[in-house]
Enzyme design. Structure first.
Site, PDB file in Angstrom:
ATOM      1  N   ALA A   1       0.833  -1.207   0.000  1.00 58.94           N
ATOM      2  CA  ALA A   1       0.000   0.000   0.000  1.00 58.94           C
ATOM      3  C   ALA A   1       0.864   1.251   0.000  1.00 58.94           C
ATOM      4  CB  ALA A   1      -0.938  -0.026   1.210  1.00 58.94           C
TER       5      ALA A   1
ATOM      6  N   GLU B   1      -1.865   6.739  -3.090  1.00 56.07           N
ATOM      7  CA  GLU B   1      -2.939   7.426  -2.357  1.00 56.07           C
ATOM      8  C   GLU B   1      -3.798   8.194  -3.347  1.00 56.07           C
ATOM      9  OE1 GLU B   1      -1.202   9.880   0.664  1.00 56.07           O
ATOM     10  OE2 GLU B   1      -0.347   8.133   1.710  1.00 56.07           O
TER      11      GLU B   1
ATOM     12  N   GLY C   1      -4.152  11.226  -3.604  1.00 56.70           N
ATOM     13  CA  GLY C   1      -3.438  12.414  -4.069  1.00 56.70           C
ATOM     14  C   GLY C   1      -2.002  12.167  -4.472  1.00 56.70           C
ATOM     15  N   ALA C   2      -1.560  10.908  -4.500  1.00 56.47           N
ATOM     16  CA  ALA C   2      -0.145  10.637  -4.810  1.00 56.47           C
ATOM     17  C   ALA C   2       0.033   9.239  -5.379  1.00 56.47           C
ATOM     18  CB  ALA C   2       0.703  10.798  -3.540  1.00 56.47           C
TER      19      ALA C   2
ATOM     20  N   GLU D   1       9.104  -5.305  -8.961  1.00 57.59           N
ATOM     21  CA  GLU D   1       7.730  -5.130  -9.441  1.00 57.59           C
ATOM     22  C   GLU D   1       7.723  -4.814 -10.944  1.00 57.59           C
ATOM     23  OE1 GLU D   1       5.461  -2.475  -7.017  1.00 57.59           O
ATOM     24  OE2 GLU D   1       3.817  -2.345  -8.458  1.00 57.59           O
TER      25      GLU D   1
ATOM     26  N   GLY E   1     -14.959  -9.489 -35.676  1.00 56.95           N
ATOM     27  CA  GLY E   1     -16.070  -9.311 -34.728  1.00 56.95           C
ATOM     28  C   GLY E   1     -15.903 -10.133 -33.467  1.00 56.95           C
TER      29      GLY E   1
ATOM     30  N   GLY F   1       4.302   2.275 -11.802  1.00 60.87           N
ATOM     31  CA  GLY F   1       5.098   3.318 -12.476  1.00 60.87           C
ATOM     32  C   GLY F   1       4.679   3.391 -13.935  1.00 60.87           C
TER      33      GLY F   1
HETATM   34  C1  FAD Z   1      -5.478  -1.949 -11.144  1.00 58.22           C
HETATM   35  C2  FAD Z   1      -4.442  -1.168 -10.384  1.00 58.22           C
HETATM   36  C3  FAD Z   1      -3.723  -1.804  -9.378  1.00 58.22           C
HETATM   37  C4  FAD Z   1      -2.815  -1.074  -8.610  1.00 58.22           C
HETATM   38  N1  FAD Z   1      -2.195  -1.693  -7.557  1.00 58.22           N
HETATM   39  C5  FAD Z   1      -1.461  -0.937  -6.693  1.00 58.22           C
HETATM   40  C6  FAD Z   1      -0.964  -1.522  -5.480  1.00 58.22           C
HETATM   41  O1  FAD Z   1      -1.148  -2.724  -5.214  1.00 58.22           O
HETATM   42  N2  FAD Z   1      -0.285  -0.717  -4.611  1.00 58.22           N
HETATM   43  C7  FAD Z   1      -0.063   0.595  -4.869  1.00 58.22           C
HETATM   44  O2  FAD Z   1       0.549   1.249  -4.038  1.00 58.22           O
HETATM   45  N3  FAD Z   1      -0.514   1.180  -6.012  1.00 58.22           N
HETATM   46  C8  FAD Z   1      -1.217   0.442  -6.922  1.00 58.22           C
HETATM   47  N4  FAD Z   1      -1.703   1.017  -8.076  1.00 58.22           N
HETATM   48  C9  FAD Z   1      -1.468   2.454  -8.317  1.00 58.22           C
HETATM   49  C10 FAD Z   1      -0.550   2.722  -9.488  1.00 58.22           C
HETATM   50  O3  FAD Z   1       0.779   2.383  -9.159  1.00 58.22           O
HETATM   51  C11 FAD Z   1      -0.726   4.210  -9.861  1.00 58.22           C
HETATM   52  O4  FAD Z   1      -2.026   4.351 -10.411  1.00 58.22           O
HETATM   53  C12 FAD Z   1       0.317   4.668 -10.855  1.00 58.22           C
HETATM   54  O5  FAD Z   1       1.588   4.718 -10.253  1.00 58.22           O
HETATM   55  C13 FAD Z   1      -0.010   6.052 -11.433  1.00 58.22           C
HETATM   56  O6  FAD Z   1      -0.322   6.965 -10.438  1.00 58.22           O
HETATM   57  P1  FAD Z   1      -1.638   7.887 -10.552  1.00 58.22           P
HETATM   58  O7  FAD Z   1      -2.756   6.961 -10.874  1.00 58.22           O
HETATM   59  O8  FAD Z   1      -1.748   8.714  -9.361  1.00 58.22           O
HETATM   60  O9  FAD Z   1      -1.385   8.780 -11.828  1.00 58.22           O
HETATM   61  P2  FAD Z   1      -0.840  10.271 -11.786  1.00 58.22           P
HETATM   62  O10 FAD Z   1       0.434  10.308 -11.035  1.00 58.22           O
HETATM   63  O11 FAD Z   1      -1.941  11.171 -11.366  1.00 58.22           O
HETATM   64  O12 FAD Z   1      -0.526  10.496 -13.319  1.00 58.22           O
HETATM   65  C14 FAD Z   1      -1.514  10.882 -14.278  1.00 58.22           C
HETATM   66  C15 FAD Z   1      -0.834  10.976 -15.631  1.00 58.22           C
HETATM   67  O13 FAD Z   1       0.200  11.968 -15.568  1.00 58.22           O
HETATM   68  C16 FAD Z   1       1.432  11.396 -15.942  1.00 58.22           C
HETATM   69  N5  FAD Z   1       2.523  11.983 -15.174  1.00 58.22           N
HETATM   70  C17 FAD Z   1       2.656  12.073 -13.825  1.00 58.22           C
HETATM   71  N6  FAD Z   1       3.833  12.625 -13.497  1.00 58.22           N
HETATM   72  C18 FAD Z   1       4.462  12.893 -14.673  1.00 58.22           C
HETATM   73  C19 FAD Z   1       5.723  13.459 -15.018  1.00 58.22           C
HETATM   74  N7  FAD Z   1       6.619  13.835 -14.078  1.00 58.22           N
HETATM   75  N8  FAD Z   1       6.037  13.589 -16.318  1.00 58.22           N
HETATM   76  C20 FAD Z   1       5.169  13.193 -17.280  1.00 58.22           C
HETATM   77  N9  FAD Z   1       3.962  12.647 -17.023  1.00 58.22           N
HETATM   78  C21 FAD Z   1       3.619  12.493 -15.733  1.00 58.22           C
HETATM   79  C22 FAD Z   1       1.292   9.910 -15.651  1.00 58.22           C
HETATM   80  O14 FAD Z   1       2.192   9.150 -16.406  1.00 58.22           O
HETATM   81  C23 FAD Z   1      -0.150   9.670 -16.041  1.00 58.22           C
HETATM   82  O15 FAD Z   1      -0.249   9.489 -17.412  1.00 58.22           O
HETATM   83  C24 FAD Z   1      -2.582   0.296  -8.895  1.00 58.22           C
HETATM   84  C25 FAD Z   1      -3.276   0.918  -9.935  1.00 58.22           C
HETATM   85  C26 FAD Z   1      -4.201   0.199 -10.672  1.00 58.22           C
HETATM   86  C27 FAD Z   1      -4.973   0.924 -11.751  1.00 58.22           C
END
Ligand code: FAD
Length: 386
Positions: free
Chosen positions: A132, A135, A137-138, A249, A347, A371
């Protein structure tokens, strides 16, 4: 002229291949027949964790002292490659989180007490583990996490929330990232967190585009008290440990993407040989033969890039650039492969119950989780000095 020494690099020994055959048989016989049923149900039976534990699949590279097998990383590569043959990415994600994402960090930096309480039962499949970090917001910006752990006597008091946590609603414990210090990456710690702590709740299970059988949850922490001995590694060193853990990972994500691409191509070739249009198998049209061989060639290239990263990782050498490149290339490639393999199915490719439709939904996660591709490019830019 001397040709220099011959270089042979075959990562898989006969023992690796025997292990691979066992995993493939298990996935094809015991898991794949249920792929559709589990997706429709939005979950797979919880007992599967125990089954994987009994088969030793969580402990492949873990220390035998805690129930692991102490094998090299090529066994993990073979395992992740074959897990795709379950044809249910939800199961794959859940099981890889358990053995390859949430627990290795406990094996590396945990105390014996933490290993006894959390690691050993997780490797047996008796306790379900989740990682985990993200978040609301992050996500990409791990250094911005806001969930706090405040010291209070011998306890830590956790407040905040986590988002998109795989295995989140079923987890018995979390490998949890919390803020224990200053803002930014220098104030983050990791803890082992039992989900029976008072104040912990699962806000909801998220409905997703793919990976339908895996449980992806929003978690909530309201004044949750855990003993300070659950601190994992050194205080405020969590960011460093998270980034180290991300290597494993991302590597299994790359391996999964390549194996999924390979399987989609095998399915598409088979379908295209059987399906006829204008009196010929559709695969015999030059446009399809060329597309398929282009993809097969790219998959082969991505495979060896990933094996190069896996080789460095296996030898415990720094492989941040290679792992990030492998994840970027393999996970993006899987999108092109999925698109064309679905297109070749015509199809039938758009019918939810087909394997290609499921794979198309499932692989979309790969350039996002663990990531994003954009973040991989940022890491590679730094590594090459751009
Ligand atoms: C099905 C699923 C399972 C998951 N499982 C886990 C888990 O077990 N544990 C866990 O901790 N997390 C988990 N995650 C979270 C996942 O790691 C994050 O969703 C992912 O890292 C992206 O973060 P975000 O969704 O906040 O996107 P954001 O950080 O909000 O990014 C939004 C967009 O902006 C782009 N962006 C952000 N920063 C930059 C930058 N500096 N330069 C260019 N582009 C940028 C991103 O590439 C993306 O396209 C899971 C997510 C999903 C959908």
């Amino acid at each position: 002229m001397s040709q220099g020494p011959a270089v042979a690099f075959e990562p898989f020994s006969e023992d690796h291949q025997a292990f691979r055959r066992t995993v493939r048989e298990f996935c094809e016989k015991e898991l794949a027949p249920h792929a559709r049923e589990w997706d429709e149900a939005g979950e797979f039976p919880k007992d599967l964790f125990r089954r994987f534990g009994e088969l030793g699949l969580f402990g492949i590279r873990h220390d035998p002292a805690w129930g692991g097998s102490g094998l090299d990383y090529w066994y993990v590569v073979a395992y992740a490659e074959e897990l795709v043959r379950s044809r249910n990415a939800g199961v794959g994600t859940a099981m890889l989180v358990q053995g390859e994402m949430a627990t290795p960090i406990i094996g590396e930096i945990g105390t014996d007490e933490q290993k006894r309480e959390f690691l050993a039962p997780a490797l047996r499949g008796e306790k379900i583990a989740a990682l985990a970090i993200s978040e609301p917001g992050a996500g990409s910006d791990v250094a911005a996490i806001a969930t706090t752990a405040r010291k209070d006597g011998g306890d830590l008091v956790v407040n905040g929330s986590k988002m998109w946590i795989s295995n989140g609603s079923r987890a018995d414990f979390l490998t949890l990232a919390v803020r224990t210090g200053e803002p930014g990456f220098g104030g983050i710690s990791l803890v082992t967190f039992p989900t029976d702590a008072r104040g912990f709740s699962v806000s909801r299970k998220l409905e997703k585009v793919g990976n339908l059988s895996s449980d992806t949850a929003v978690l909530y922490f309201d004044d949750c008290r855990i003993p300070r001995r659950y601190l994992l590694g050194e205080e405020n060193q969590g960011f460093y440990h998270i980034m180290t853990g991300f290597q494993g990972e991302r590597l299994v994500a790359a391996v999964t993407a390549i194996s999924a691409s390979q399987l989609m191509l095998e399915d598409a070739i088979r379908y295209g040989q059987e399906r006829k249009a204008f009196g010929r198998p559709v695969v015999s049209f030059q446009v399809w033969r060329h597309k398929l061989v282009e993809h097969l060639s790219r998959v082969e290239a991505a495979r060896w890039l990933t094996y190069r990263a896996a080789d460095l990782f296996n030898r415990k050498e720094v492989a941040v650039k290679e792992v990030s490149m492998a994840k970027l290339v393999a996970c993006d490639l899987a999108q092109d492969v999925a698109y064309d393999c679905m297109q070749l199915h015509g199809g039938m490719g758009y019918v939810v119950e087909t394997d290609i439709a499921r794979a198309w939904r499932d692989v979309r996660l790969l350039p996002i989780a663990g990531g994003t591709s954009e973040i991989m490019k940022e890491i590679i830019s730094k590594a090459v000095g751009l």
